[in-house]
Write a protein that holds these residues in place. Structure first.
Motif, PDB file in Angstrom:
ATOM      1  N   LEU A  58     -49.407   9.812 -77.479  1.00 35.98           N
ATOM      2  CA  LEU A  58     -50.007   9.217 -78.667  1.00 35.98           C
ATOM      3  C   LEU A  58     -51.174  10.025 -79.224  1.00 35.98           C
ATOM      4  O   LEU A  58     -51.420  10.013 -80.408  1.00 35.98           O
ATOM      5  N   ARG A  59     -51.894  10.700 -78.353  1.00 36.73           N
ATOM      6  CA  ARG A  59     -53.064  11.461 -78.790  1.00 36.73           C
ATOM      7  C   ARG A  59     -52.868  12.933 -78.481  1.00 36.73           C
ATOM      8  O   ARG A  59     -52.146  13.294 -77.570  1.00 36.73           O
ATOM      9  N   ASP A  60     -53.546  13.774 -79.208  1.00 42.37           N
ATOM     10  CA  ASP A  60     -53.444  15.212 -78.979  1.00 42.37           C
ATOM     11  C   ASP A  60     -54.279  15.671 -77.795  1.00 42.37           C
ATOM     12  O   ASP A  60     -53.890  16.546 -77.051  1.00 42.37           O
ATOM     13  N   GLU A  61     -55.456  15.097 -77.599  1.00 39.76           N
ATOM     14  CA  GLU A  61     -56.391  15.596 -76.582  1.00 39.76           C
ATOM     15  C   GLU A  61     -55.965  15.274 -75.154  1.00 39.76           C
ATOM     16  O   GLU A  61     -55.804  16.158 -74.344  1.00 39.76           O
ATOM     17  N   ALA A  62     -55.857  14.008 -74.831  1.00 40.45           N
ATOM     18  CA  ALA A  62     -55.543  13.622 -73.447  1.00 40.45           C
ATOM     19  C   ALA A  62     -54.572  12.454 -73.463  1.00 40.45           C
ATOM     20  O   ALA A  62     -54.882  11.394 -73.992  1.00 40.45           O
ATOM     21  N   ASP A  63     -53.401  12.659 -72.871  1.00 45.36           N
ATOM     22  CA  ASP A  63     -52.406  11.596 -72.844  1.00 45.36           C
ATOM     23  C   ASP A  63     -51.327  11.956 -71.828  1.00 45.36           C
ATOM     24  O   ASP A  63     -51.349  13.035 -71.250  1.00 45.36           O
ATOM     25  N   ALA A  64     -50.362  11.050 -71.640  1.00 45.38           N
ATOM     26  CA  ALA A  64     -49.312  11.296 -70.650  1.00 45.38           C
ATOM     27  C   ALA A  64     -47.993  10.676 -71.098  1.00 45.38           C
ATOM     28  O   ALA A  64     -47.968   9.668 -71.789  1.00 45.38           O
ATOM     29  N   SER A  65     -46.919  11.309 -70.682  1.00 44.06           N
ATOM     30  CA  SER A  65     -45.587  10.722 -70.801  1.00 44.06           C
ATOM     31  C   SER A  65     -45.044  10.632 -69.373  1.00 44.06           C
ATOM     32  O   SER A  65     -45.412  11.432 -68.508  1.00 44.06           O
ATOM     33  N   PHE A  66     -44.152   9.631 -69.130  1.00 46.75           N
ATOM     34  CA  PHE A  66     -43.676   9.435 -67.759  1.00 46.75           C
ATOM     35  C   PHE A  66     -42.472   8.520 -67.725  1.00 46.75           C
ATOM     36  O   PHE A  66     -42.162   7.827 -68.691  1.00 46.75           O
ATOM     37  N   TRP A  67     -41.796   8.523 -66.574  1.00 44.90           N
ATOM     38  CA  TRP A  67     -40.874   7.458 -66.197  1.00 44.90           C
ATOM     39  C   TRP A  67     -41.260   7.059 -64.775  1.00 44.90           C
ATOM     40  O   TRP A  67     -41.773   7.858 -64.010  1.00 44.90           O
ATOM     41  N   LEU A  68     -41.037   5.789 -64.452  1.00 40.77           N
ATOM     42  CA  LEU A  68     -41.488   5.226 -63.186  1.00 40.77           C
ATOM     43  C   LEU A  68     -40.517   4.157 -62.716  1.00 40.77           C
ATOM     44  O   LEU A  68     -40.038   3.357 -63.526  1.00 40.77           O
ATOM     45  N   VAL A  69     -40.225   4.131 -61.420  1.00 41.23           N
ATOM     46  CA  VAL A  69     -39.468   3.036 -60.809  1.00 41.23           C
ATOM     47  C   VAL A  69     -40.256   2.527 -59.604  1.00 41.23           C
ATOM     48  O   VAL A  69     -40.871   3.312 -58.886  1.00 41.23           O
ATOM     49  N   GLN A  70     -40.251   1.189 -59.427  1.00 43.51           N
ATOM     50  CA  GLN A  70     -40.956   0.570 -58.306  1.00 43.51           C
ATOM     51  C   GLN A  70     -40.156  -0.615 -57.769  1.00 43.51           C
ATOM     52  O   GLN A  70     -40.321  -1.737 -58.220  1.00 43.51           O
ATOM     53  N   PRO A  71     -39.292  -0.385 -56.788  1.00 42.07           N
ATOM     54  CA  PRO A  71     -38.642  -1.530 -56.130  1.00 42.07           C
ATOM     55  C   PRO A  71     -39.612  -2.165 -55.128  1.00 42.07           C
ATOM     56  O   PRO A  71     -40.457  -1.481 -54.549  1.00 42.07           O
ATOM     57  N   GLU A  72     -39.473  -3.478 -54.962  1.00 38.25           N
ATOM     58  CA  GLU A  72     -40.366  -4.190 -54.046  1.00 38.25           C
ATOM     59  C   GLU A  72     -39.633  -5.332 -53.365  1.00 38.25           C
ATOM     60  O   GLU A  72     -38.926  -6.100 -54.020  1.00 38.25           O
ATOM     61  N   LEU A  73     -39.826  -5.478 -52.079  1.00 40.03           N
ATOM     62  CA  LEU A  73     -39.318  -6.617 -51.316  1.00 40.03           C
ATOM     63  C   LEU A  73     -40.472  -7.594 -51.156  1.00 40.03           C
ATOM     64  O   LEU A  73     -41.554  -7.211 -50.704  1.00 40.03           O
ATOM     65  N   ARG A  74     -40.240  -8.859 -51.537  1.00 41.07           N
ATOM     66  CA  ARG A  74     -41.307  -9.863 -51.536  1.00 41.07           C
ATOM     67  C   ARG A  74     -41.014 -11.016 -50.579  1.00 41.07           C
ATOM     68  O   ARG A  74     -39.883 -11.480 -50.471  1.00 41.07           O
ATOM     69  N   TYR A  75     -42.090 -11.491 -49.957  1.00 42.99           N
ATOM     70  CA  TYR A  75     -42.036 -12.697 -49.126  1.00 42.99           C
ATOM     71  C   TYR A  75     -42.945 -13.733 -49.777  1.00 42.99           C
ATOM     72  O   TYR A  75     -44.139 -13.514 -49.946  1.00 42.99           O
ATOM     73  N   HIS A  84     -47.877 -17.969 -54.133  1.00 45.76           N
ATOM     74  CA  HIS A  84     -48.372 -16.703 -53.583  1.00 45.76           C
ATOM     75  C   HIS A  84     -47.249 -15.922 -52.905  1.00 45.76           C
ATOM     76  O   HIS A  84     -46.345 -16.503 -52.325  1.00 45.76           O
ATOM     77  N   PHE A  85     -47.351 -14.576 -52.971  1.00 38.99           N
ATOM     78  CA  PHE A  85     -46.390 -13.734 -52.278  1.00 38.99           C
ATOM     79  C   PHE A  85     -47.057 -12.456 -51.779  1.00 38.99           C
ATOM     80  O   PHE A  85     -48.101 -12.038 -52.272  1.00 38.99           O
ATOM     81  N   PHE A  86     -46.418 -11.854 -50.782  1.00 37.27           N
ATOM     82  CA  PHE A  86     -46.790 -10.538 -50.272  1.00 37.27           C
ATOM     83  C   PHE A  86     -45.575  -9.644 -50.423  1.00 37.27           C
ATOM     84  O   PHE A  86     -44.442 -10.115 -50.281  1.00 37.27           O
ATOM     85  N   GLY A  87     -45.803  -8.390 -50.705  1.00 36.57           N
ATOM     86  CA  GLY A  87     -44.678  -7.487 -50.904  1.00 36.57           C
ATOM     87  C   GLY A  87     -44.915  -6.111 -50.318  1.00 36.57           C
ATOM     88  O   GLY A  87     -46.045  -5.711 -50.043  1.00 36.57           O
ATOM     89  N   VAL A  88     -43.808  -5.402 -50.154  1.00 38.26           N
ATOM     90  CA  VAL A  88     -43.814  -4.002 -49.752  1.00 38.26           C
ATOM     91  C   VAL A  88     -43.064  -3.256 -50.845  1.00 38.26           C
ATOM     92  O   VAL A  88     -41.918  -3.606 -51.156  1.00 38.26           O
ATOM     93  N   HIS A  89     -43.722  -2.268 -51.458  1.00 40.93           N
ATOM     94  CA  HIS A  89     -43.082  -1.564 -52.566  1.00 40.93           C
ATOM     95  C   HIS A  89     -43.004  -0.060 -52.326  1.00 40.93           C
ATOM     96  O   HIS A  89     -43.756   0.506 -51.550  1.00 40.93           O
ATOM     97  N   LEU A  90     -42.043   0.548 -53.003  1.00 38.06           N
ATOM     98  CA  LEU A  90     -41.895   1.997 -53.077  1.00 38.06           C
ATOM     99  C   LEU A  90     -42.139   2.389 -54.527  1.00 38.06           C
ATOM    100  O   LEU A  90     -42.023   1.558 -55.428  1.00 38.06           O
TER     101      LEU A  90
END
Length: 170
Positions: A58-75, A84-90
């Protein structure tokens, strides 16, 4: 987000609450489209699959483009999709970030632990995750100079997941 609201509004009756379609409002605030699906795997266990893709800067000076995946197992402490839950994610990602003087192109992989809460009536979920990420990247000056590239790697420990999620439960 609008498409998700229309889709969720079209569903009238649901025989079982075993699937949630969701989106993280914090990522939308950073102009990063995202979507998640959470699947019930047991009375107190779910699998959350989240992804985001931001191909533009979006900006010329400082910015980032990316793709991200985050699977998580929740209890879940009460039952799936409630309270409430607790999880372990990658997590795994590729990114291109531009600072004032340097450009970083790389990838990361890691994992961590999450704590969160989901309201029963409004289907709002908030969570915070902390963990580890290994980063591999090329660092270069802002010039088109192939000899100016330095291959680097780094370790990161700290917040790895934050969300304020709106979801539709099926």
């Amino acid at each position: 987000m609008i498409v998700m609201a229309i889709f969720c509004g079209a569903v009238r009756t649901v025989p079982a609450q075993e699937l949630a379609l969701k989106t993280n409002a914090l990522y939308w605030a950073a102009s990063a489209p995202n979507i998640g699906v959470e699947i019930g795997t047991g009375r107190r266990m779910t699998l959350d699959l989240f992804g985001s893709y931001r191909p533009w800067r979006l900006r010329d000076e400082a910015d980032a483009s990316f793709w991200l995946v985050q699977p998580e197992l929740r209890y879940w402490l009460r039952r799936s999709f409630e309270g409430h839950f607790f999880g372990v994610h990658l997590h795994g990602a590729q990114y291109s970030a531009r600072g004032r003087e340097r450009i970083y192109d790389g990838s990361l992989a890691g994992g961590g632990f999450t704590y969160g809460y989901c309201s029963r009536h409004w289907r709002l979920e908030s969570l915070l995750g902390v963990g580890y990420a290994r980063l591999w990247y090329d660092e270069r000056l802002g010039l088109p100079c192939r000899k100016c590239v330095a291959r680097r790697s780094d370790n990161y420990v700290g917040p790895t997941r934050i969300a304020l999620t709106v979801s539709c439960l099926f």
